[in-house]
Design a protein around this motif. Sequence first.
Motif, mmCIF file in Angstrom:
data_model
loop_
_atom_site.group_PDB
_atom_site.id
_atom_site.type_symbol
_atom_site.label_atom_id
_atom_site.label_comp_id
_atom_site.label_asym_id
_atom_site.label_seq_id
_atom_site.Cartn_x
_atom_site.Cartn_y
_atom_site.Cartn_z
ATOM 1 N N GLU A 36 0.818 -1.218 0.000
ATOM 2 C CA GLU A 36 0.000 0.000 0.000
ATOM 3 C C GLU A 36 0.849 1.264 0.000
ATOM 4 O O GLU A 36 0.308 2.374 -0.045
ATOM 5 N N ASN A 69 1.907 5.462 -2.269
ATOM 6 C CA ASN A 69 0.626 6.161 -2.226
ATOM 7 C C ASN A 69 0.844 7.593 -1.747
ATOM 8 O O ASN A 69 1.444 7.807 -0.680
ATOM 9 N N LEU A 113 -0.938 9.450 -0.263
ATOM 10 C CA LEU A 113 -1.472 9.713 1.088
ATOM 11 C C LEU A 113 -0.325 9.908 2.076
ATOM 12 O O LEU A 113 -0.468 10.620 3.065
ATOM 13 N N PHE A 114 0.785 9.222 1.808
ATOM 14 C CA PHE A 114 1.957 9.364 2.661
ATOM 15 C C PHE A 114 2.724 10.607 2.204
ATOM 16 O O PHE A 114 3.040 10.746 1.007
ATOM 17 N N ASP A 171 -4.121 2.546 -8.948
ATOM 18 C CA ASP A 171 -5.165 2.887 -7.980
ATOM 19 C C ASP A 171 -5.543 4.355 -8.077
ATOM 20 O O ASP A 171 -4.736 5.236 -7.760
ATOM 21 N N ASN A 227 -7.255 -0.803 -10.245
ATOM 22 C CA ASN A 227 -7.844 -0.601 -8.912
ATOM 23 C C ASN A 227 -8.536 0.753 -8.887
ATOM 24 O O ASN A 227 -7.914 1.743 -8.594
ATOM 25 N N ILE A 244 -9.876 -5.048 -9.983
ATOM 26 C CA ILE A 244 -10.478 -5.101 -8.648
ATOM 27 C C ILE A 244 -11.876 -4.494 -8.749
ATOM 28 O O ILE A 244 -12.053 -3.400 -9.281
ATOM 29 N N ASP A 262 -13.670 -6.930 -3.929
ATOM 30 C CA ASP A 262 -13.287 -6.171 -2.730
ATOM 31 C C ASP A 262 -14.544 -5.725 -1.987
ATOM 32 O O ASP A 262 -15.301 -4.895 -2.499
ATOM 33 N N GLY A 289 -8.355 -3.563 1.194
ATOM 34 C CA GLY A 289 -7.418 -2.538 1.639
ATOM 35 C C GLY A 289 -7.393 -2.618 3.153
ATOM 36 O O GLY A 289 -8.263 -2.085 3.832
ATOM 37 N N SER A 323 -5.512 -1.560 5.784
ATOM 38 C CA SER A 323 -5.294 -0.474 6.748
ATOM 39 C C SER A 323 -6.486 0.458 6.924
ATOM 40 O O SER A 323 -6.531 1.218 7.889
ATOM 41 N N ASN A 324 -7.449 0.395 5.991
ATOM 42 C CA ASN A 324 -8.678 1.169 6.189
ATOM 43 C C ASN A 324 -9.273 0.879 7.570
ATOM 44 O O ASN A 324 -9.852 1.755 8.202
ATOM 45 N N ASN A 363 -8.083 3.077 10.522
ATOM 46 C CA ASN A 363 -8.001 4.519 10.347
ATOM 47 C C ASN A 363 -8.520 5.250 11.580
ATOM 48 O O ASN A 363 -9.608 4.987 12.046
ATOM 49 N N ARG A 395 -2.646 1.033 15.571
ATOM 50 C CA ARG A 395 -3.123 0.563 14.265
ATOM 51 C C ARG A 395 -2.556 -0.802 13.883
ATOM 52 O O ARG A 395 -3.303 -1.655 13.382
ATOM 53 N N ILE A 416 -4.046 -5.449 0.152
ATOM 54 C CA ILE A 416 -3.219 -4.256 0.006
ATOM 55 C C ILE A 416 -2.860 -3.856 1.430
ATOM 56 O O ILE A 416 -3.752 -3.564 2.241
HETATM 57 N N1 THG Z 1 -9.549 -1.175 -1.602
HETATM 58 C C1 THG Z 1 -8.858 -1.036 -2.746
HETATM 59 N N2 THG Z 1 -7.867 -0.156 -2.890
HETATM 60 C C2 THG Z 1 -7.546 0.672 -1.870
HETATM 61 C C3 THG Z 1 -8.221 0.573 -0.657
HETATM 62 C C4 THG Z 1 -9.270 -0.377 -0.540
HETATM 63 N N3 THG Z 1 -6.545 1.572 -2.031
HETATM 64 C C5 THG Z 1 -6.298 2.573 -1.024
HETATM 65 C C6 THG Z 1 -6.564 2.024 0.357
HETATM 66 N N4 THG Z 1 -7.843 1.376 0.388
HETATM 67 C C7 THG Z 1 -5.473 1.057 0.766
HETATM 68 N N5 THG Z 1 -4.246 1.772 0.997
HETATM 69 C C8 THG Z 1 -4.022 2.529 2.143
HETATM 70 C C9 THG Z 1 -2.903 3.318 2.186
HETATM 71 C C10 THG Z 1 -2.641 4.088 3.302
HETATM 72 C C11 THG Z 1 -3.495 4.059 4.378
HETATM 73 C C12 THG Z 1 -4.622 3.261 4.346
HETATM 74 C C13 THG Z 1 -4.890 2.488 3.220
HETATM 75 C C14 THG Z 1 -3.255 4.892 5.566
HETATM 76 N N6 THG Z 1 -2.366 5.878 5.461
HETATM 77 C C15 THG Z 1 -2.065 6.781 6.548
HETATM 78 C C16 THG Z 1 -3.313 7.604 6.884
HETATM 79 O O1 THG Z 1 -4.057 8.001 5.983
HETATM 80 O O2 THG Z 1 -3.524 7.858 8.080
HETATM 81 C C17 THG Z 1 -0.975 7.713 6.136
HETATM 82 C C18 THG Z 1 -0.323 8.246 7.347
HETATM 83 C C19 THG Z 1 1.119 8.574 7.120
HETATM 84 O O3 THG Z 1 1.386 9.585 6.464
HETATM 85 O O4 THG Z 1 1.960 7.800 7.591
HETATM 86 O O5 THG Z 1 -3.863 4.687 6.582
HETATM 87 O O6 THG Z 1 -9.929 -0.528 0.499
HETATM 88 N N7 THG Z 1 -9.188 -1.841 -3.758
#
Ligand code: THG
Length: 258
Positions: free
Chosen positions: A6, A9, A11-12, A75, A96, A120, A160, A196, A198-199, A202, A207, A227
């Motif tokens: 994951e 991304n 998001l990081f 994605d 994705n 996906i 998914d 996914g 880590s969702n 959140n 975690r 993921i």
């Molecule tokens: N299904 C599918 N694809 C996906 C998801 C899914 N892609 C995106 C996501 N969900 C899976 N990937 C992540 C990547 C990061 C985080 C969660 C899911 C995450 N990141 C921290 C945050 O947002 O708090 C970043 C924090 C940091 O900067 O360290 O939690 O469900 N098909």
Amino acid sequence: MYIISERINGLFTSVSKSIDHRDAKWIQAHALRQIECGAQALDINTGPGREDGPAAMEWLVKTVQDVTEVPLCIDSPGIKTLTAGIRAAKNKVIINSTTAEKAKMEKLFPLAREHGAEVICLCMDERGVPNSAEARGEMAMLMITTAMEYDIMPDRLFLDPLVLPTKAAQDQGAKVIEAVRAFQSLNEPPPRTVVGLSNVSNGAKDRPLVNRTYMAMLMGAGLSAAILDPEDQELMNTIKAAQVLLNQKLYADDFLRA
Ligand code: THG
């Protein structure tokens, strides 16, 4: 268990900054580290709120595939960004994702066929995320049958159920597990499933504990891919132990090293 990292991304913050600066060296080292840690594919996501989504995606895909041949799980919720990534890819592609929205399936299934990509299928549509395992199953079935209309057989799909944060939607945790189990009876042979991971954690404290506990439960229900963060060593150890317990890997006293 098919492991998709994951970590590529936007998001990081570190990834987002590296995309902004077109820091290929950093992204490439980061990608190779995911593979060293056990990733078999890389989720490639430029992150939210980018005006240069398609250009950033094209750069990210090219930068990563300069150093590895692993499949790329491209994605984005945006069709333009997804398309840019798919067109730039020479590695195997997992799209994705599509959702059950008609307009999205009509665009993405032909694109998947054209590129020989896997897809996906995310359980949501214009009305949002289904609230039960049964409703997720109906949505998954709609995506399976629509894909077949475009000559994409179920073995090219990952279903998914859409994992939600337990902090915000606590009742959905068990329903997603039930959906993973139910999806496997939608076709013969059973369709593959992905989440996914880590969702789920959140906004939660500790975690990693929440993630690895949920992972073990999903594996018990027959999950085929995830993921996740392969740099989380305890999570990776949990996966190995679960594979032994589910008779997917041969037991050995030193199974963590094997
Ligand atoms: N299904 C599918 N694809 C996906 C998801 C899914 N892609 C995106 C996501 N969900 C899976 N990937 C992540 C990547 C990061 C985080 C969660 C899911 C995450 N990141 C921290 C945050 O947002 O708090 C970043 C924090 C940091 O900067 O360290 O939690 O469900 N098909």
